[in-house]
Design a protein around this motif. Structure first.
Motif, PDB file in Angstrom:
ATOM      1  N   MET A 260       3.252   1.712   0.152  1.00 51.66           N
ATOM      2  CA  MET A 260       4.571   2.143  -0.312  1.00 51.66           C
ATOM      3  C   MET A 260       5.602   1.988   0.790  1.00 51.66           C
ATOM      4  SD  MET A 260       3.605   5.498  -2.648  1.00 51.66           S
ATOM      5  CE  MET A 260       5.330   5.909  -2.914  1.00 51.66           C
ATOM      6  N   ALA A 261       5.233   2.365   2.019  1.00 50.55           N
ATOM      7  CA  ALA A 261       6.172   2.224   3.141  1.00 50.55           C
ATOM      8  C   ALA A 261       6.466   0.747   3.421  1.00 50.55           C
ATOM      9  CB  ALA A 261       5.593   2.894   4.381  1.00 50.55           C
ATOM     10  N   ARG A 262       5.447  -0.082   3.339  1.00 48.43           N
ATOM     11  CA  ARG A 262       5.622  -1.514   3.607  1.00 48.43           C
ATOM     12  C   ARG A 262       6.617  -2.137   2.640  1.00 48.43           C
ATOM     13  NH1 ARG A 262       0.805  -6.027   2.783  1.00 48.43           N
ATOM     14  NH2 ARG A 262       2.159  -7.871   2.841  1.00 48.43           N
TER      15      ARG A 262
ATOM     16  N   VAL B 284       9.279  -1.714  -6.275  1.00 51.20           N
ATOM     17  CA  VAL B 284       8.101  -1.203  -6.985  1.00 51.20           C
ATOM     18  C   VAL B 284       7.302  -2.351  -7.571  1.00 51.20           C
ATOM     19  CG1 VAL B 284       7.319   0.177  -8.957  1.00 51.20           C
ATOM     20  CG2 VAL B 284       9.128   1.043  -7.467  1.00 51.20           C
ATOM     21  N   ARG B 285       7.993  -3.320  -8.133  1.00 52.03           N
ATOM     22  CA  ARG B 285       7.286  -4.470  -8.732  1.00 52.03           C
ATOM     23  C   ARG B 285       6.509  -5.241  -7.662  1.00 52.03           C
ATOM     24  NH1 ARG B 285      10.234  -6.469 -13.884  1.00 52.03           N
ATOM     25  NH2 ARG B 285      11.636  -4.749 -14.366  1.00 52.03           N
ATOM     26  N   ALA B 286       7.114  -5.408  -6.505  1.00 48.23           N
ATOM     27  CA  ALA B 286       6.422  -6.115  -5.428  1.00 48.23           C
ATOM     28  C   ALA B 286       5.196  -5.334  -4.967  1.00 48.23           C
ATOM     29  CB  ALA B 286       7.383  -6.344  -4.266  1.00 48.23           C
ATOM     30  N   LEU B 287       5.324  -4.016  -4.881  1.00 45.61           N
ATOM     31  CA  LEU B 287       4.191  -3.175  -4.509  1.00 45.61           C
ATOM     32  C   LEU B 287       3.069  -3.294  -5.526  1.00 45.61           C
ATOM     33  CD1 LEU B 287       2.733  -0.842  -3.018  1.00 45.61           C
ATOM     34  CD2 LEU B 287       4.159   0.745  -4.346  1.00 45.61           C
ATOM     35  N   LEU B 288       3.414  -3.212  -6.811  1.00 46.00           N
ATOM     36  CA  LEU B 288       2.389  -3.309  -7.852  1.00 46.00           C
ATOM     37  C   LEU B 288       1.715  -4.677  -7.850  1.00 46.00           C
ATOM     38  CD1 LEU B 288       1.577  -1.178 -10.105  1.00 46.00           C
ATOM     39  CD2 LEU B 288       3.577  -0.616  -8.725  1.00 46.00           C
ATOM     40  N   ALA B 289       2.478  -5.732  -7.605  1.00 46.00           N
ATOM     41  CA  ALA B 289       1.888  -7.065  -7.541  1.00 46.00           C
ATOM     42  C   ALA B 289       0.897  -7.159  -6.382  1.00 46.00           C
ATOM     43  CB  ALA B 289       2.988  -8.109  -7.387  1.00 46.00           C
TER      44      ALA B 289
ATOM     45  N   ASP C 221      -3.979   5.271   2.784  1.00 47.06           N
ATOM     46  CA  ASP C 221      -4.156   3.827   2.867  1.00 47.06           C
ATOM     47  C   ASP C 221      -5.225   3.384   1.871  1.00 47.06           C
ATOM     48  OD1 ASP C 221      -6.613   4.534   4.089  1.00 47.06           O
ATOM     49  OD2 ASP C 221      -5.707   4.432   6.087  1.00 47.06           O
ATOM     50  N   HIS C 222      -5.449   2.082   1.844  1.00 44.79           N
ATOM     51  CA  HIS C 222      -6.399   1.493   0.893  1.00 44.79           C
ATOM     52  C   HIS C 222      -7.809   2.013   1.133  1.00 44.79           C
ATOM     53  CE1 HIS C 222      -7.695  -1.431  -2.040  1.00 44.79           C
ATOM     54  NE2 HIS C 222      -8.504  -2.025  -1.191  1.00 44.79           N
TER      55      HIS C 222
END
Length: 304
Positions: free
Chosen positions: A207-209, A226-231, A141-142
């Motif tokens: 990543m799971a989210r 992936v783009r949404a995760l990176l954003a 996690d973060h």
């Protein structure tokens, strides 16, 4: 006396400063600051190169550390053992027994350590971060990622404040936010490169989210998930940069320009990632010099 071979080797490591997202030791700074910042950069860069297996061919680093022929010349060398050897060489700067370090980048660091009365803790933390890289390949996690950044990035900010004689508890807290943000930005740029080393610095819960698998990260182009995760992760980095903005406002003169270069560099890199549509998989998006200067100017206006 440093040999011509050792001097050339050290210069090759220092030349990597041009690849960073921010100016390491710009020419407008006092000469002693520039020397000290580059000495610290050379140290940090070499530690990362040991941890990443990116040492120059030929085994020179192992030779300087007294490891004997063959070390460091093959991709499968024992990085943990080399990190141990480098730590032992570093500690010669602080033990006061008259022994000089063997590595030329540590020889170059010695005047900085003496002049600024630096302790070993931030240098040791950077080594420990690279030890962790050999053992920890994923982050749950973060919060776990922030713990890694406390070792891998924040000590550099502590050293910059010590070199410039401006360290206070509050500035150190702001600096930690900025340095952690810069580390996260670098992780976002280097997703494909890191995966090639079997490392993922994107939190597993994120990543799971966003329904991103490791196979998605190995693809030639980023899909929508992936783009949404990176954003999302870029937004976290922006928040940290904003939390650290008061650091720039707290100082004056050339140091203000230097620190604005750090935060502006992070924002310019984030803008480059955004312009790429958060598709970092073909290669790391990099900011232009013009983009960097625009963000530095905006930082100075905001914090002036």
């Amino acid at each position: 006396m440093v040999s011509a071979e050792a001097d050339a080797h050290a210069r090759a490591v220092l030349a990597k400063a041009t690849r960073e997202n921010f100016p390491v030791a710009p020419g407008f700074l006092p000469r002693e600051w520039r020397y000290d910042l580059m000495a610290v950069y050379g140290y940090a860069r070499l530690v990362d190169d040991i941890g990443d297996g990116d040492l120059a061919p030929g085994g020179l680093d192992a030779k300087y550390l007294g490891l004997g022929p063959g070390w460091g010349s093959e991709p499968g060398g024992d990085r943990l053992a080399m990190l141990d050897a480098f730590e032992n060489d570093l500690l010669r700067l602080f033990e006061g027994d008259g022994r000089a370090p063997g590595h030329p980048l540590l020889t170059a660091l010695a005047p900085t350590v003496r002049r600024r009365r630096l302790g070993p803790e931030p240098f040791l933390a950077l080594i420990e971060a690279n030890r962790q890289d050999q053992k920890v390949r994923r982050y749950a996690d973060h919060a776990e990622l922030l713990g890694y950044c406390e070792l891998s990035a924040n000590p550099v900010g502590h050293l910059v404040l010590a070199i410039t004689g401006t360290a206070t508890p509050q500035r150190i807290r702001y600096s930690d936010d900025v340095c952690t943000a810069l580390q996260i930005v670098e992780h976002l740029q280097d997703v494909a490169e890191d995966l090639g080393r079997d490392r993922i610095y994107l939190p597993a819960d994120s990543m799971a989210r966003f329904h991103v698998t490791e196979s998605d990260l190995a693809a030639p182009r980023a899909n929508a998930s992936v783009r949404a995760l990176l954003a999302h992760e870029a937004g976290r980095a922006r928040e940290l940069l904003s939390a650290g903005d008061p650091l720039v406002a707290s100082v004056r003169g050339r140091l203000k320009l230097l620190l604005a270069g750090f935060t502006g560099g992070g924002r310019a890199a984030l803008r480059a990632i955004s312009r790429a549509g958060y598709d970092v998989l073909p290669g790391p998006p990099r900011a232009t010099t013009r983009g960097l200067l625009r963000e530095v100017a905006a930082t100075l206006r905001r914090e002036g």
